[in-house]
Enzyme design. Structure first.
Site, mmCIF file in Angstrom:
data_model
loop_
_atom_site.group_PDB
_atom_site.id
_atom_site.type_symbol
_atom_site.label_atom_id
_atom_site.label_comp_id
_atom_site.label_asym_id
_atom_site.label_seq_id
_atom_site.Cartn_x
_atom_site.Cartn_y
_atom_site.Cartn_z
ATOM 1 C CE LYS A 202 -4.026 -10.737 38.035
ATOM 2 N NZ LYS A 202 -3.086 -9.518 37.474
ATOM 3 C CE LYS B 111 -2.190 -13.513 40.358
ATOM 4 N NZ LYS B 111 -1.344 -11.979 39.924
#
Length: 326
Positions: free
Chosen positions: A195, A248
């Protein structure tokens, strides 16, 4: 003069021919649809920066879930927006927290739906960070205990998958141990393993009302310049017991999606984040691009890069278009 060359166009001569040799495909089973559950009543509020995405209260959840099921979506990712926040995000792990309430209700009325519970503190803390804070420092080890409590509360409420998004070191190990000890050995963890600290999250912060009140998240989310770090993060989560690996954001990091797919034998999830969704909506509203073609091209790019699943706010639209195509 006789030329020697390959005739690749033979396999593109018609729509039927192109479909016959297509390497990647999208189905409603690929999508996980994020839901923003707002504590309170009579709330169905469109997120201004995310057209078509709504914050909904429990009394409006049935209509939302009926629409999701009608589109053929089988998995939802729940984010909660509480009415009260405190420094340690207490509402995240109370049995009456909004996500726990919503999970129990969905499981009772739509038992076939897979519920993925976002396991983080940022929507519930007064400071908006994903863990405990001391001064301007986000505390790692002290945050793990609260994240474990949150994961257990979500599992007790009936969540099918725990999805920790906080990026604290050791969060998968702590949550796996906590779930196992609490009797939830069969509940998988969908880790936000890779992330990045991304500007593409901007609209989400309006939707989830969880923006940090000071500083930023760059001390715990990843530097967008780094590729090798993604291997270290994913490797740690696999060793600690993750069952899925999320990358992400999605579109700017397709190379990372492919890296993770090539190197780890777990389902890979691409998160098609709010900024990606909103940019397409805005450009389409101005007539600059064809929304349908652009969205479907983007989603197939995730599959081509190696994603097994896609978290996307465009899931309803995509399912509708897929249905029209068939």
């Amino acid at each position: 003069m006789e030329l020697q060359f390959s005739r690749h166009r033979r396999l593109r001569t018609s729509a039927s021919m192109r479909a016959l040799v297509r390497e990647n495909h999208l189905t409603p089973d690929d999508f996980i649809y994020p839901l923003f559950i707002y504590e309170g009543e009579n709330i169905r509020r469109e997120v201004s920066s995310m057209p078509g995405v709504f914050q909904v209260s429990m009394d409006n959840l049935k209509a939302e879930m009926d629409d999701i099921v009608a589109h053929g979506i089988k998995s939802v990712l729940l984010f909660g927006i509480p009415t009260t926040k405190d420094e340690c995000g207490t509402q995240a792990f109370h049995d009456h927290g909004i996500i726990q309430v919503a999970t129990r209700w969905i499981k009772e009325h739509y038992p076939e739906i897979i519920i993925v519970a976002d396991t983080c503190l940022c929507e519930y803390t007064s400071h908006g960070h994903c863990g405990m804070v001391e001064g301007d420092k986000i505390l790692n080890d002290e945050s793990l205990e609260l994240l474990v409590k949150t994961a257990i509360a979500q599992a007790e409420a009936g969540a099918d998958i725990i999805a920790p998004s906080n990026m604290m070191d050791g969060f998968v190990a702590a949550i796996r141990a906590g779930l196992d000890e609490a009797g939830f050995k069969d509940i998988p963890i969908m880790s936000y393993a890779v992330k990045y600290a991304s500007a593409f999250y901007g609209p989400f912060r309006e939707a989830a009302e969880g923006a940090p009140q000071f500083g930023d998240r760059k001390t715990y989310q990843m530097d967008p310049a780094n590729r090798m770090e993604a291997f270290r993060e994913a490797e740690s989560d696999v060793a600690e017991g993750a069952d899925f690996l999320i990358v992400k954001p999605g579109m700017p990091y397709l190379d990372i999606v492919r890296d993770v797919k090539n190197n780890f034998n777990l389902p890979v999830v691409a998160y098609n984040v709010s900024g990606e969704y909103s940019m397409i909506k805005a450009a389409a509203a101005n007539g600059w691009i064809d929304e349908r073609q652009t969205v479907m091209e983007m989603l197939i790019a995730f599959k081509r890069a190696g994603a097994d699943l896609i978290i996307t706010y465009a899931a309803k639209d995509a399912c509708g278009w897929l249905k029209e195509d068939h």
